[in-house]
Design an enzyme around this catalytic site. Sequence first.
Site, short mmCIF file in Angstrom:
data_model
loop_
_atom_site.label_atom_id
_atom_site.label_comp_id
_atom_site.label_asym_id
_atom_site.label_seq_id
_atom_site.Cartn_x
_atom_site.Cartn_y
_atom_site.Cartn_z
N PRO A 20 0.86 -1.08 -0.14
CA PRO A 20 -0.02 0.05 -0.09
C PRO A 20 0.92 1.31 -0.04
O PRO A 20 1.80 1.43 0.50
CB PRO A 20 -0.95 -0.35 1.25
CG PRO A 20 -0.66 -1.40 1.65
CD PRO A 20 0.52 -2.13 1.14
N GLU A 21 0.61 2.31 -1.01
CA GLU A 21 1.28 3.53 -0.99
C GLU A 21 0.29 4.66 -0.46
O GLU A 21 -0.54 4.32 0.30
CB GLU A 21 1.65 3.66 -2.66
CG GLU A 21 2.31 2.49 -3.01
CD GLU A 21 2.82 2.68 -4.57
OE1 GLU A 21 2.85 3.65 -5.03
OE2 GLU A 21 2.83 1.58 -5.15
N ARG A 46 1.58 -12.29 4.74
CA ARG A 46 3.23 -12.37 4.72
C ARG A 46 3.96 -11.95 5.82
O ARG A 46 5.02 -12.25 6.00
CB ARG A 46 3.79 -11.76 3.28
CG ARG A 46 2.95 -12.22 2.18
CD ARG A 46 3.87 -11.39 0.83
NE ARG A 46 5.21 -11.96 0.90
CZ ARG A 46 6.04 -11.46 -0.24
NH1 ARG A 46 5.77 -10.85 -0.92
NH2 ARG A 46 7.40 -12.03 -0.07
N HIS A 106 -4.64 -15.64 9.14
CA HIS A 106 -3.69 -14.73 9.10
C HIS A 106 -4.22 -13.51 9.81
O HIS A 106 -3.27 -12.32 9.58
CB HIS A 106 -3.28 -14.33 7.41
CG HIS A 106 -2.86 -15.49 6.91
ND1 HIS A 106 -1.97 -16.24 7.09
CD2 HIS A 106 -3.67 -16.11 5.75
CE1 HIS A 106 -1.80 -17.22 6.01
NE2 HIS A 106 -3.06 -17.04 5.26
#
Length: 275
Positions: free
Chosen positions: A2-3, A112, A93
Amino acid sequence: MPELPEVETVKRTLEKKIKGLTITDVEIDMPKIIRDTTPEDFKKAVTGIKILRLARRGKYLLIYLSGENVLVIHLRMTGRLVYTEASEPVPRHTHLIFHLSDGYQLRFNDVRQFGRVILATNKTLSHIKGFKDLGPEPLEKDFTRDFLRRELKRKRTRIKPLLLDQTFIAGLGNIYVDETLHRARIHPERLACNLSPREIANLYHSICEVLREGIDNRGTSMRDYVDGDGRTGNFQEFLRVYNREGEKCPRCGATIDRIKVGGRSSYYCPVCQKE
């Protein structure tokens, strides 16, 4: 990852939901997500504490709590922070759950496991590695065309890696840099110090334009990103070059190419963006 537009969208969607609520309990399923304090101290510090406001700095989300504490959250590659009903099944997760005073939950999910949550104070924010050295915000008043011109002339490095450098400008990532360079008609391997005044002006306006459009469209969802409500963004529908290798450039019709620049895939038009 995400930016800026994605993190800004998460901030805006969550602020409407959680500002003013109190954290009543915390479940920590993966302790390594919590940095710079023990899970026990983290839980003790935030339980019973009110959420005052949310902010963003670069790609970091900041949740200010009553007292002096601030939650500094970096979603990294696959992190998600979603406000949801407590009765909803907990997805795999999900590593951190904040129970809120309205009966809902704020869940941190990260496939991740690269994301992190740091418990800081107003005084220690400036000491956090990565955060403390962030460059200017590209949509704030201290980011000007004159600033960009002055700094670019000092940099004998390629423009793509420079724009990805968070100490140079905060918040830009691979997607928005590729889109910016295409709009500015600048090849990703051009030396920053060799850009002309007109190219610098185009670059400045393109950075601001692309980021604002990304925010207006609630970010880009290529794989994992969702906003604070769990909804995907829309900006992927308007990308001109990123991830469009082999397709036609919307400006000139040439075939979009992909090269490696600084170890990162870079999508560009070989006609519009001549080296």
